[in-house]
Design an enzyme around this catalytic site. Structure first.
Site, mmCIF file in Angstrom:
data_model
loop_
_atom_site.group_PDB
_atom_site.id
_atom_site.type_symbol
_atom_site.label_atom_id
_atom_site.label_comp_id
_atom_site.label_asym_id
_atom_site.label_seq_id
_atom_site.Cartn_x
_atom_site.Cartn_y
_atom_site.Cartn_z
ATOM 1 N N GLU A 183 0.788 -1.223 0.000
ATOM 2 C CA GLU A 183 0.000 0.000 0.000
ATOM 3 C C GLU A 183 0.827 1.283 0.000
ATOM 4 O O GLU A 183 0.444 2.267 -0.626
ATOM 5 C CB GLU A 183 -0.943 0.005 1.231
ATOM 6 C CG GLU A 183 -1.995 -1.072 1.200
ATOM 7 C CD GLU A 183 -3.041 -0.864 0.105
ATOM 8 O OE1 GLU A 183 -3.185 0.286 -0.366
ATOM 9 O OE2 GLU A 183 -3.693 -1.860 -0.284
ATOM 10 N N SER A 209 -49.257 -29.667 39.694
ATOM 11 C CA SER A 209 -49.063 -29.835 41.134
ATOM 12 C C SER A 209 -47.814 -29.155 41.667
ATOM 13 O O SER A 209 -47.659 -29.027 42.885
ATOM 14 C CB SER A 209 -49.022 -31.317 41.490
ATOM 15 O OG SER A 209 -50.274 -31.922 41.248
#
Length: 808
Positions: free
Chosen positions: A80, A458
């Site tokens: 780059e 229950s």
């Protein structure tokens, strides 16, 4: 003046005019860069630091300059901006080359861009290719170079550039393509990553591996040319084949349902953009417990499927002429489920099914691996045992397989039944484990633990019994397990028997329906509902009635855990929570949970030191509200122990511990199977059922289906934990009683019961006045009251005197 000179003069004048006009309009570089916030995903962790999930459009893992390997930096400079540390933001040589190229070809090129210019463009400008934008870029780049150091510019660049597949920054790209941290990359992989930003979407190593490899090799050559690597290292890297592929987020802990709860909570309070701000959320989930919970749920659901038969393949596919490529493409679209691999039955050989799993992998299934798969007919009926593999699967079937404990592949479909397991810390309500189905997938995200509403059956009875204790009953008070008719409703017990007059303790242990209904009638529905709301239940007045004793008020597993936690911690109401702390991307604390806490040292003990029995909390802690008398919590714990020792949950005895208690729950037609229980450290609720409310089938009551899940989990959860002991709180007295009559006795065979001292002389179960509360104890032993028949018009029948005056 010649034409070239005139053109140059005009160009200089134009540039000067542009600079004068543009400079005032350019953004403030110093202020802009100081406000830069790189987008990061929302990360969710367990209490012990395991990554549970990442959310956010962008994958990013920002690092400091010092954390980037020097050779990686050189790879990017090689491709780059090789003169990055020499120029002042503008590479004159590169720019000259670009101008010459444009003059000769008439094509605009980007070859003149330095890393500084790329940072400037990405943070301040658009990507359009115009001379106006380019000149603005040059001016801003000069400002950036004066504002930041070279290292700071590179840090921004390497953290910000795009690498395709939603990966921003080189650290995220390394994880995405290679599943590695930057420090683990070799030279070839570094060069590959350095080549991606030039064309991240079209030339990354996954989308276009050939083109990416060419780019990598070019960068390796540049690194050799610039002296960043020697010839030997270059040759080795050049010969290395690339193995890049997409790696998902490296999740350490499977807890998708909790992670999604966190995501929604963060979005609600901080906005949808919070998923891109790098927040780090630490949950209350314990990795060990979560893993144990997931294993227990999956095992229980698979075992249920085996008990009830094979429901057939997920799909059938025409494989005529299909190649491995075709099958791979099909299998890629099949949802992944942890531990259950999808496969296509391609044929049979020597009596075994040939199964293609994708990626060239093939396995076989013999009769032993499918022998359990009798055809499912309904919840109570299976077909005959298979005599050959072809009785179970056929060519083209999409099936699931898993490795058994012997390392053999076996048929193992995704269970049609589902289940929930949630654990809450009784001291502060921290959710330590939560599983809401076999697996969290795109097609199964409903969080049953929190959002489901089902009848608890229950398992709700303990709250009815606690309401009775609050009104003056004792564990040995006599209740009537006899038939009752209320309008057109005539409830029954599952065994269709009536046990007559029995102690409350026995009635709860055996989960007697008629006894619970008669007890609720005696306490009064309104009185019981008022008391039960203390446990956090939102009881709609429209659904209150005698059937509430059988758990017909719908609720969620987390709510049940919240209620049971009050029994487990001595009477304090703690609120379930799952977010412990939140930090921003910089690691600053922005939220710290401060949940209400129960008394830390006044309940259970595990050593020789006795509980302090004080309601104080540590300095700075948020004390929880005490909503029931600790003596009620103690008595309920004692009664629930009976459920395990001789009641409906005796399967839990296999754990060999005396500090576990709980209650089974089963709804009509066995559509829901529950077990809610606790120990000193954990309140755990297990549920099994179908999302469509289908019947579970005979024998799948709470004492089997849910309890097997609960015990498998608790066996792991309690491993290496000492047995906790619970001593009676102040205000309790020991009394010898006749268990069959509920009266005080001096017989040598009488059992010892601990009751609240103010109710010692009322062991037959005084019926308190609904307006004044518990009856006042008298010196004389009260006479036994005659059993009352069901009162007309739904008026509660009374099993004992209304008040002291009624005794005489």
């Amino acid at each position: 003046m010649g034409a070239p000179l005139q053109l140059l003069t005009l160009a200089l004048l134009g540039a000067a005019a542009f600079v004068n006009l543009t400079l005032p309009e350019l953004p403030d570089v110093k202020q802009g860069l100081s406000q830069v916030q790189l987008q990061e995903p929302l990360r969710v962790y367990s209490a012990d630091g395991a990554l549970m999930a990442e959310f956010g459009v962008e994958r990013r893992q920002p690092l400091t300059y010092a954390e980037f390997p020097p050779l990686l930096i050189q790879a990017f400079l090689a491709t780059e901006d090789s003169r990055f540390f020499e120029h002042g933001g503008i590479d004159v040589v590169g720019m000259g080359r670009a101008i010459v190229n444009y003059a000769s070809t008439g094509i605009k090129a980007q070859g003149a861009s330095t890393i500084t210019m790329q940072v400037t463009r990405n943070f301040f400008l658009s990507p359009e290719k115009t001379f106006k934008r380019k000149l603005a870029e040059v001016l801003l780049s000069l400002r950036v170079e004066k504002t930041l150091t070279k290292e700071q510019i590179l840090e921004l660049y390497l953290n910000q550039i795009f690498f395709g597949h939603r990966a921003y920054g080189v650290a995220a790209a390394s994880t995405l393509y290679y599943g590695k941290d930057l420090a683990q990359l070799d030279v070839a992989e570094m060069a590959m990553l350095a080549g991606v930003p030039k064309a991240p979407s079209s030339s990354n190593p996954v989308t276009n591996p050939e083109r990416a490899l060419e780019r990598r090799n070019y960068i390796l050559g540049r690194m050799l040319e610039l002296g960043f690597i020697d010839k030997s290292r270059y040759d080795t890297a050049l010969a290395r084949p690339d193995d890049a592929r997409l790696h998902g987020a490296q999740v350490d802990l499977e807890a998708g349902y909790v992670a999604e709860m966190v995501r929604r909570e963060i979005a609600e309070y901080y906005g949808e953009q919070a998923a891109k701000q790098g927040l780090r959320v630490t949950t209350t989930i314990d990795s060990r417990l979560q893993t144990a919970a997931q294993d227990a749920v999956r095992k229980a659901l698979r075992q249920y499927e085996r008990r009830h038969g094979y429901r057939g393949p997920e799909a059938r596919v025409d494989l005529a002429g299909a190649s491995e490529v075709d099958m791979d493409a099909y299998l890629e679209g099949v949802p992944q489920v942890t531990g259950l691999e999808a496969g296509l039955v391609t044929g049979f050989a020597d009596g075994a099914a040939q199964v293609y799993l994708g990626g060239g992998r093939r396995v076989t299934l013999g009769l032993g691996q499918v022998s359990w798969a009798r055809a499912f007919k309904n919840a109570g009926w299976r077909g005959n045992a298979p005599r050959r593999v072809a009785d179970v699967v056929a060519k083209g079937d999409l099936i699931r397989v898993r490795l058994d404990q012997q390392g053999k592949w076996e048929l193992s479909p995704i269970p049609a039944v589902t289940g929930v397991l949630v654990t809450v810390a009784p001291r502060d309500g921290a959710i330590q484990a939560m599983v809401s189905g076999y697996a969290y997938t795109e097609k199964s995200q409903f969080n049953r633990a929190v959002d489901m509403r089902r009848q608890p059956g229950s398992s709700f009875k303990p709250f009815i019994y606690a309401a009775a204790l609050n009104r003056g009953w004792t564990p040995v008070s006599i209740v009537k397990d006899v038939g009752i008719r209320i309008g057109d409703w005539q409830p029954q017990d599952s065994d269709h028997r009536e046990l007559g007059a029995i102690p409350m303790r026995k009635a709860l242990a055996l989960s007697r329906n008629l006894a619970a209904i008669n007890l609720l009638q005696s306490v009064g529905v309104d009185n019981a509902a008022h008391f039960i709301r203390r446990f956090g239940f939102d009881l709609d007045p429209k659904v209150l009635g005698p059937s509430m004793a059988l758990g017909t008020a719908e609720t969620s597993p987390v709510k049940m855990a919240e209620g049971y936690a009050i029994f487990a911690n001595g009477g304090y109401h703690v609120l379930p929570y799952y977010i412990s702390r939140i930090e921003n991307a910089s690691g600053d604390l922005i939220y710290q949970a401060e949940p209400p806490r129960a008394c830390a040292d006044c309940w259970y003990r595990t050593g020789t030191e006795k509980p302090a029995r004080t309601a104080g909390t540590a300095a700075g802690e948020n004390p929880a509200e005490q909503v029931i008398d600790p003596r009620i919590a103690y008595q309920m714990t004692s009664m629930l122990r009976g459920v395990v020792e001789y009641g409906t949950a005796t399967r839990a005895l296999r754990l060999g511990r005396k500090d576990i208690v709980g209650k089974t729950g089963t709804t009509n037609d066995i559509r829901d199977s529950w077990f809610c229980g606790f120990q000193a450290d954990f309140v755990t609720v297990a549920w099994m059922g179908f999302d469509n409310n289908e019947k579970l089938g005979r024998g799948e009551e709470g004492g089997r289906a849910a309890l097997s899940m609960w015990t498998d989990y608790m066996e792991d959860a309690l491993r290496d934990k000492p047995v906790a002991k619970l001593e009676a709180p102040p205000g309790m007295v020991k009394v010898k009683v006749d268990g069959s009559r509920g009266t005080e006795s001096k017989s040598s065979t009488a059992q010892t019961e601990e009751v609240m001292e103010e109710y010692r002389l009322m062991l037959m179960g005084p019926d308190p006045d609904p307006d004044t509360g518990p009856a006042v104890a008298v010196k004389k032993k009260p006479a036994a009251a005659k059993p009352a028949a069901a009162s007309p018009k739904g008026t509660p029948a009374r099993a004992a005197p209304k008040s002291v005056d009624d005794l005489f």
